[in-house]
Design a protein around this motif. Structure first.
Motif, PDB file in Angstrom:
ATOM      1  N   ASP A  83      39.537  31.803  49.342  1.00  7.19           N
ATOM      2  CA  ASP A  83      39.491  30.359  49.115  1.00  7.19           C
ATOM      3  C   ASP A  83      39.006  29.981  47.712  1.00  7.19           C
ATOM      4  N   LEU A  84      38.947  30.966  46.803  1.00  2.00           N
ATOM      5  CA  LEU A  84      38.647  30.722  45.391  1.00  2.00           C
ATOM      6  C   LEU A  84      39.685  31.458  44.542  1.00  2.00           C
ATOM      7  N   PRO A  85      39.873  31.071  43.278  1.00  8.58           N
ATOM      8  CA  PRO A  85      40.847  31.764  42.430  1.00  8.58           C
ATOM      9  C   PRO A  85      40.516  33.258  42.291  1.00  8.58           C
ATOM     10  N   LEU A  86      41.566  34.069  42.155  1.00 14.58           N
ATOM     11  CA  LEU A  86      41.463  35.520  42.048  1.00 14.58           C
ATOM     12  C   LEU A  86      41.997  35.957  40.691  1.00 14.58           C
ATOM     13  N   VAL A  87      41.328  36.921  40.063  1.00 16.48           N
ATOM     14  CA  VAL A  87      41.813  37.518  38.817  1.00 16.48           C
ATOM     15  C   VAL A  87      41.744  39.038  38.968  1.00 16.48           C
ATOM     16  N   VAL A  88      42.880  39.717  38.737  1.00 18.25           N
ATOM     17  CA  VAL A  88      42.879  41.180  38.682  1.00 18.25           C
ATOM     18  C   VAL A  88      42.373  41.537  37.291  1.00 18.25           C
ATOM     19  N   THR A  89      41.252  42.242  37.229  1.00 17.73           N
ATOM     20  CA  THR A  89      40.614  42.520  35.946  1.00 17.73           C
ATOM     21  C   THR A  89      41.019  43.873  35.367  1.00 17.73           C
ATOM     22  N   GLU A  90      41.362  44.822  36.232  1.00 19.66           N
ATOM     23  CA  GLU A  90      41.727  46.162  35.758  1.00 19.66           C
ATOM     24  C   GLU A  90      42.418  46.922  36.883  1.00 19.66           C
ATOM     25  N   GLN A 120      50.913  47.614  34.486  1.00 18.38           N
ATOM     26  CA  GLN A 120      50.781  46.401  33.691  1.00 18.38           C
ATOM     27  C   GLN A 120      50.376  45.295  34.649  1.00 18.38           C
ATOM     28  N   CYS A 121      49.276  44.640  34.342  1.00 16.11           N
ATOM     29  CA  CYS A 121      48.877  43.528  35.206  1.00 16.11           C
ATOM     30  C   CYS A 121      48.561  42.316  34.356  1.00 16.11           C
ATOM     31  N   ASP A 122      48.944  41.190  34.879  1.00 16.01           N
ATOM     32  CA  ASP A 122      48.670  39.915  34.232  1.00 16.01           C
ATOM     33  C   ASP A 122      47.298  39.458  34.701  1.00 16.01           C
ATOM     34  N   ARG A 123      46.432  39.130  33.807  1.00 11.12           N
ATOM     35  CA  ARG A 123      45.066  38.742  34.175  1.00 11.12           C
ATOM     36  C   ARG A 123      44.934  37.240  34.401  1.00 11.12           C
ATOM     37  N   LYS A 124      46.002  36.611  34.849  1.00 12.54           N
ATOM     38  CA  LYS A 124      45.953  35.174  35.096  1.00 12.54           C
ATOM     39  C   LYS A 124      45.294  34.893  36.447  1.00 12.54           C
ATOM     40  N   LYS A 125      44.795  33.680  36.578  1.00 13.39           N
ATOM     41  CA  LYS A 125      44.204  33.267  37.856  1.00 13.39           C
ATOM     42  C   LYS A 125      45.300  33.090  38.895  1.00 13.39           C
ATOM     43  N   VAL A 126      45.050  33.618  40.087  1.00 14.15           N
ATOM     44  CA  VAL A 126      45.940  33.426  41.224  1.00 14.15           C
ATOM     45  C   VAL A 126      45.178  32.556  42.217  1.00 14.15           C
ATOM     46  N   VAL A 164      42.402  49.033  42.133  1.00 10.82           N
ATOM     47  CA  VAL A 164      42.606  47.661  41.686  1.00 10.82           C
ATOM     48  C   VAL A 164      41.268  46.927  41.706  1.00 10.82           C
ATOM     49  N   TYR A 165      40.792  46.589  40.509  1.00 10.75           N
ATOM     50  CA  TYR A 165      39.539  45.853  40.350  1.00 10.75           C
ATOM     51  C   TYR A 165      39.877  44.374  40.164  1.00 10.75           C
ATOM     52  N   SER A 166      39.133  43.526  40.847  1.00 15.82           N
ATOM     53  CA  SER A 166      39.400  42.091  40.756  1.00 15.82           C
ATOM     54  C   SER A 166      38.136  41.310  41.089  1.00 15.82           C
ATOM     55  N   THR A 167      38.281  40.008  41.081  1.00 15.51           N
ATOM     56  CA  THR A 167      37.171  39.139  41.467  1.00 15.51           C
ATOM     57  C   THR A 167      37.106  38.950  42.983  1.00 15.51           C
ATOM     58  N   SER A 168      37.835  39.763  43.710  1.00 18.68           N
ATOM     59  CA  SER A 168      37.856  39.716  45.172  1.00 18.68           C
ATOM     60  C   SER A 168      36.489  40.048  45.746  1.00 18.68           C
ATOM     61  N   ARG A 169      36.124  39.383  46.812  1.00 23.05           N
ATOM     62  CA  ARG A 169      34.821  39.633  47.432  1.00 23.05           C
ATOM     63  C   ARG A 169      34.753  41.022  48.070  1.00 23.05           C
ATOM     64  N   SER A 170      35.906  41.642  48.318  1.00 21.81           N
ATOM     65  CA  SER A 170      35.910  42.963  48.947  1.00 21.81           C
ATOM     66  C   SER A 170      35.778  44.099  47.934  1.00 21.81           C
ATOM     67  N   GLY A 171      35.731  43.767  46.644  1.00 25.90           N
ATOM     68  CA  GLY A 171      35.543  44.801  45.624  1.00 25.90           C
ATOM     69  C   GLY A 171      36.837  45.512  45.273  1.00 25.90           C
ATOM     70  N   GLY A 214      46.173  31.365  48.381  1.00 24.11           N
ATOM     71  CA  GLY A 214      47.488  31.254  49.023  1.00 24.11           C
ATOM     72  C   GLY A 214      48.644  31.654  48.125  1.00 24.11           C
ATOM     73  N   GLU A 215      48.395  31.844  46.825  1.00 22.34           N
ATOM     74  CA  GLU A 215      49.469  32.212  45.911  1.00 22.34           C
ATOM     75  C   GLU A 215      49.559  33.723  45.765  1.00 22.34           C
ATOM     76  N   ARG A 216      50.692  34.155  45.161  1.00 24.29           N
ATOM     77  CA  ARG A 216      50.951  35.578  44.994  1.00 24.29           C
ATOM     78  C   ARG A 216      50.919  35.970  43.523  1.00 24.29           C
ATOM     79  N   GLY A 217      50.589  37.209  43.292  1.00 23.40           N
ATOM     80  CA  GLY A 217      50.629  37.811  41.972  1.00 23.40           C
ATOM     81  C   GLY A 217      51.250  39.187  42.107  1.00 23.40           C
ATOM     82  N   SER A 218      51.408  39.893  40.989  1.00 22.46           N
ATOM     83  CA  SER A 218      51.985  41.230  41.071  1.00 22.46           C
ATOM     84  C   SER A 218      51.480  42.125  39.954  1.00 22.46           C
ATOM     85  N   ILE A 219      51.587  43.410  40.199  1.00 29.37           N
ATOM     86  CA  ILE A 219      51.229  44.451  39.254  1.00 29.37           C
ATOM     87  C   ILE A 219      52.475  45.312  39.090  1.00 29.37           C
TER      88      ILE A 219
END
Length: 130
Positions: free
Chosen positions: A60-67, A78-84, A112-119, A87-92
């Motif tokens: 329920d908050l924006p997600l960013v794939v950091t690495e 190759q990953c785009d470090r944009k905010k998702v 996959v490292y991200s701002t996800s609460r699951s690490g 409910g939206e989708r992104g891709s690597i």
């Protein structure tokens, strides 16, 4: 009568606190449709295999794939470090070069490292290299 009012007020307060706590943001959450990608049987003479690894922000908050880390020089990402947004989708984009992979059964892990609460999330690439 006073006891009845106290009971009604207690129920209303309990419902209000439950509703407020249910609305509290919990964080971003990255969800992949599968944690294993099977590339099948490949020859070392085959062209590099390019695939798009899709994910959804089920939080329920924006997600960013950091690495994204790979466990082999035969795999690049190759990953785009944009905010998702929620409910939206992104891709690597994942590229696996069979010419750089060892013969036999092939398992490689993408971290996959991200701002996800699951690490950190792990996605496994699987193939048989001939």
């Amino acid at each position: 009568m006073a006891m009845f009012r106290y009971l009604i007020l207690s129920v209303v307060a309990l419902c209000a606190s439950t509703t407020l706590s249910a609305q509290k943001p919990e964080g971003a959450e990255i969800t992949f449709s599968s944690s294993v990608i099977d590339l099948g049987t490949l020859s070392q003479d085959d062209d590099p295999q390019v695939l798009r690894l899709a994910y959804t922000n089920t939080g329920d908050l924006p997600l960013v794939v950091t690495e994204v880390q790979t466990s082999c020089a035969c795999t690049t990402v190759q990953c785009d470090r944009k905010k998702v947004m929620p409910g939206e989708r992104g891709s690597i984009v994942v590229t696996m070069d069979p010419a750089k992979a060892p013969d036999g059964t092939f398992y490689r892990v993408l971290k996959v490292y991200s701002t996800s609460r699951s690490g950190v999330k792990h996605v496994t690439l699987k193939a048989v290299i001939e």
